[in-house]
Enzyme design. Structure first.
Site, PDB file in Angstrom:
ATOM      1  N   ASP A 251       0.761  -1.346  -0.120  1.00 28.30           N
ATOM      2  CA  ASP A 251       0.021  -0.009  -0.158  1.00 28.30           C
ATOM      3  C   ASP A 251       1.004   1.276   0.060  1.00 28.30           C
ATOM      4  O   ASP A 251       1.241   1.807   1.050  1.00 28.30           O
ATOM      5  CB  ASP A 251      -0.861  -0.125   1.313  1.00 28.30           C
ATOM      6  N   LYS A 258       1.678   7.831   0.589  1.00 26.45           N
ATOM      7  CA  LYS A 258       2.201   8.079   1.963  1.00 26.45           C
ATOM      8  C   LYS A 258       3.466   8.558   2.092  1.00 26.45           C
ATOM      9  O   LYS A 258       4.357   8.502   1.035  1.00 26.45           O
ATOM     10  CB  LYS A 258       2.172   6.602   2.351  1.00 26.45           C
ATOM     11  N   ARG A 332     -11.045  -0.154   2.094  1.00 19.93           N
ATOM     12  CA  ARG A 332     -12.549  -0.399   1.852  1.00 19.93           C
ATOM     13  C   ARG A 332     -12.993  -0.701   0.487  1.00 19.93           C
ATOM     14  O   ARG A 332     -14.145  -1.168   0.025  1.00 19.93           O
ATOM     15  CB  ARG A 332     -13.140   0.889   2.582  1.00 19.93           C
TER      16      ARG A 332
HETATM   17  N1  BES Z   1      -3.097   0.563   5.235  1.00 18.46           N
HETATM   18  C1  BES Z   1      -3.461   1.440   5.620  1.00 18.46           C
HETATM   19  C2  BES Z   1      -3.847   1.514   7.171  1.00 18.46           C
HETATM   20  C3  BES Z   1      -2.785   1.508   8.074  1.00 18.46           C
HETATM   21  C4  BES Z   1      -1.902   2.497   8.448  1.00 18.46           C
HETATM   22  C5  BES Z   1      -2.261   0.339   8.421  1.00 18.46           C
HETATM   23  C6  BES Z   1      -0.889   2.390   9.186  1.00 18.46           C
HETATM   24  C7  BES Z   1      -1.250   0.124   9.287  1.00 18.46           C
HETATM   25  C8  BES Z   1      -0.440   1.281   9.674  1.00 18.46           C
HETATM   26  C9  BES Z   1      -4.747   1.865   4.878  1.00 18.46           C
HETATM   27  O1  BES Z   1      -5.083   1.555   3.707  1.00 18.46           O
HETATM   28  C10 BES Z   1      -4.897   3.599   5.081  1.00 18.46           C
HETATM   29  O2  BES Z   1      -3.918   3.925   4.325  1.00 18.46           O
HETATM   30  N2  BES Z   1      -5.914   4.085   6.007  1.00 18.46           N
HETATM   31  C11 BES Z   1      -5.828   5.580   5.787  1.00 18.46           C
HETATM   32  C12 BES Z   1      -7.050   5.979   5.764  1.00 18.46           C
HETATM   33  C13 BES Z   1      -7.296   7.358   5.527  1.00 18.46           C
HETATM   34  C14 BES Z   1      -6.941   7.887   4.072  1.00 18.46           C
HETATM   35  C15 BES Z   1      -8.849   7.576   5.764  1.00 18.46           C
HETATM   36  C16 BES Z   1      -5.233   5.912   7.174  1.00 18.46           C
HETATM   37  O3  BES Z   1      -5.606   5.015   7.983  1.00 18.46           O
HETATM   38  O4  BES Z   1      -4.532   6.950   7.317  1.00 18.46           O
HETATM   39 ZN    ZN Z   2      -3.981  -0.251   3.045  1.00 16.51          ZN
HETATM   40 MN    MN Z   3      -3.944   2.988   2.382  1.00 15.83          MN
END
Ligand code: BES
Ligand code: ZN
Ligand code: MN
Length: 474
Positions: A251, A258, A332
């Site tokens: 991801d 990120k 999601r």
């Molecule tokens: N895979 C991430 C969630 C995640 C973040 C898991 C850090 C483990 C450690 C997920 O896909 C994500 O990026 N979520 C975002 C959602 C936001 C953009 C609404 C998040 O949690 O920042």
């Molecule tokens: Zn993710």
């Molecule tokens: Mn993500």
């Protein structure tokens, strides 16, 4: 490694090594051990160990005294003690070991055996460095002291640890090896080994089914998406328990890229997938009278000229449209289509597990999985399974007020709900696709791996899920 039950005194055991719990009755009854404990100023605290050689009256050449806090023995102290023992056993090169019987507060002997086998077997997991040979283990047999001869619980504990080992291994693999295709191949191998039914849908199949949301995530990657299903049939035509696992093999965030620090950890974003594969492995080995299906949407989330862009609108398999406000809220987007797809299995319940939000780590840290559900009985069953397996969950709310945060001017919903209650709004999004069955969601972003010096996948929530499934047999 093998586990067995043995009905002998600790003094009479004629293997290599005996493990004695220091606040238990028997240890204190053995005056030689008691003397040595005092002589060595051994502090009997949870997790401490004392190695004794050639203790008079013992047939085994070595005795490991493991400290326990004052009675009653708690479940946590029991597993902590076993983890400490496993470290000592590694250095001793013992072949056969006996573990003294122990009462654990609130649990019966079968729990003590199942959990003991699981913890000790799981402790033998080693991260396989690329290209390195597998180390040979010296330890062959661990016998639990018992006058019971039902070794069934030991086999269960062993199977759960084997499932966890698969989950940990897949999580630890880098994303250049563990791709969506690799996950599909792993599922096929499980099917071959345990005689399960496996189906893998390709991009074109998903396109035909109208999975515009899932495919919007994978389209920026060179790695082909896969939708993997694996079924175990142990109970005729009964409705199956269906587990869905988020399988984002890397991801990057996509166009909503990120930050660079710690981005390597996003190889773990398929731990939901790994945990349902691990649970399937455990169940296929235990062979209980239930039906289980796991479904894994597997994709890679990358930025590219052809990747989804913020503001893009896609149509999910359910027909509901989604405005992609942040391409990093991709979990999601793949889960929603998987949740629609599973209707074809006519599920008894659906539980999805996903490293879905960073916010769940802020809320619950690394101890509890976040739990949200559209059915309180199901939530209660999962919470109970967590307590029994020591792989715990903590429930968060799912009120309509949170759901309103998903409003979009351009589609049926946005894929983010803003800064507040991120973990809950992510679940609210999923709930819109899980209306036709009892459903629960486990956010495992905090519990699926540890960072820092001991960086690696934990194998959670395989113990919780397996326990939940085993609890469904009457
Ligand atoms: N895979 C991430 C969630 C995640 C973040 C898991 C850090 C483990 C450690 C997920 O896909 C994500 O990026 N979520 C975002 C959602 C936001 C953009 C609404 C998040 O949690 O920042
Ligand atoms: Zn993710
Ligand atoms: Mn993500």
């Amino acid at each position: 490694m093998e586990f067995s039950l043995i009905d002998t005194t600790i003094q009479q055991f004629d293997g290599d090594c005996v493990v004695v719990f220091s606040n238990s009755e028997v240890a204190n009854d053995d005056s030689n051990i008691q003397q040595l404990i005092e002589l060595n100023h051994f502090e009997s605290k949870s997790g401490t160990t004392l190695l004794l050689n050639l203790v008079a009256g013992f047939k085994a050449k070595q005795v490991i005294v493991v400290g326990m806090d004052k009675a009653p023995n708690t479940a946590k102290n029991y597993t902590k003690a076993l983890s400490a023992v496993s470290g000592v056993l590694d250095s001793l090169k013992s072949k056969s070991v006996m573990i003294q019987a122990l009462d654990v507060d609130g649990f019966d002997e079968s729990w003590v055996h199942r959990t003991g086998a699981r913890v000790l077997q799981n402790a033998t997991y080693e991260i396989q460095k690329l290209g390195a040979d597998k180390v040979d283990r010296v330890l062959e047999n661990i016998a639990f002291q018992s006058d019971n001869d039902n070794a069934h619980e030991l086999a269960q504990g062993h199977a759960i640890a084997d499932g966890m080992a698969l989950t940990r291994h897949l999580g630890d693999l880098p994303s250049n090896i563990c791709t969506p295709s690799y996950l599909a191949q792993t599922a096929q191998e499980l099917a071959d080994e345990f005689n399960l039914e496996c189906e893998v849908l390709e991009e074109a199949d998903m396109s035909t089914l109208g999975m515009g949301s899932l495919l919007s995530v994978s389209k920026g990657s060179i790695e082909a998406p896969k939708l993997i299903s694996l079924s175990y049939q142990g109970n005729g035509n009964a409705k199956p328990i269906v587990l869905v696992g988020k399988g984002v093999t890397f991801d990057s965030g996509g166009i909503s890229l990120k930050p660079g620090v710690g981005m390597d950890e996003m190889k773990y974003d398929m731990c939901g997938a790994a945990s349902v594969l691990g649970t399937m492995r455990a169940i296929a080995q235990i062979q209980p009278a239930i039906n289980l299906t796991i479904v894994v949407p597997a994709v890679e989330n990358m930025p590219a000229h052809n990747a989804s862009k913020p503001g893009d609108v896609v149509t999910s398999m359910s027909g509901q449209t989604i405005e992609i406000l942040n391409t990093d809220a991709e979990g999601r987007l793949i889960l929603c289509d998987a949740l629609t797809y599973v209707e074809k299995f006519n599920p008894e319940v659906v539980i999805d597990t996903a490293t879905l939000t960073g916010a769940v780590i802020v809320a619950l840290g690394k101890h509890h999985c976040g739990l949200m559900a559209n059915d309180q009985d199901l939530a209660d069953d999962i919470l109970a399974a967590g307590k029994t397996s020591l792989d715990t969950a903590w429930q968060l709310p799912l009120d309509d007020e949170y759901d309103e945060l998903l409003k979009s001017n351009f589609a049926d919903m946005g894929n983010i709900g803003g800064r507040e209650a991120c973990t809950v709004t992510a679940a609210c999004f999923l709930a819109r696709y899980a209306k036709d069955y009892r459903w629960a969601h486990l956010d495992i972003a905090g519990t699926a791996w540890v960072s820092g010096a001991k960086k690696g996948a934990t194998g959670r929530p395989v113990p919780l899920l397996t326990q939940y499934i085993l609890n469904q047999i009457n």
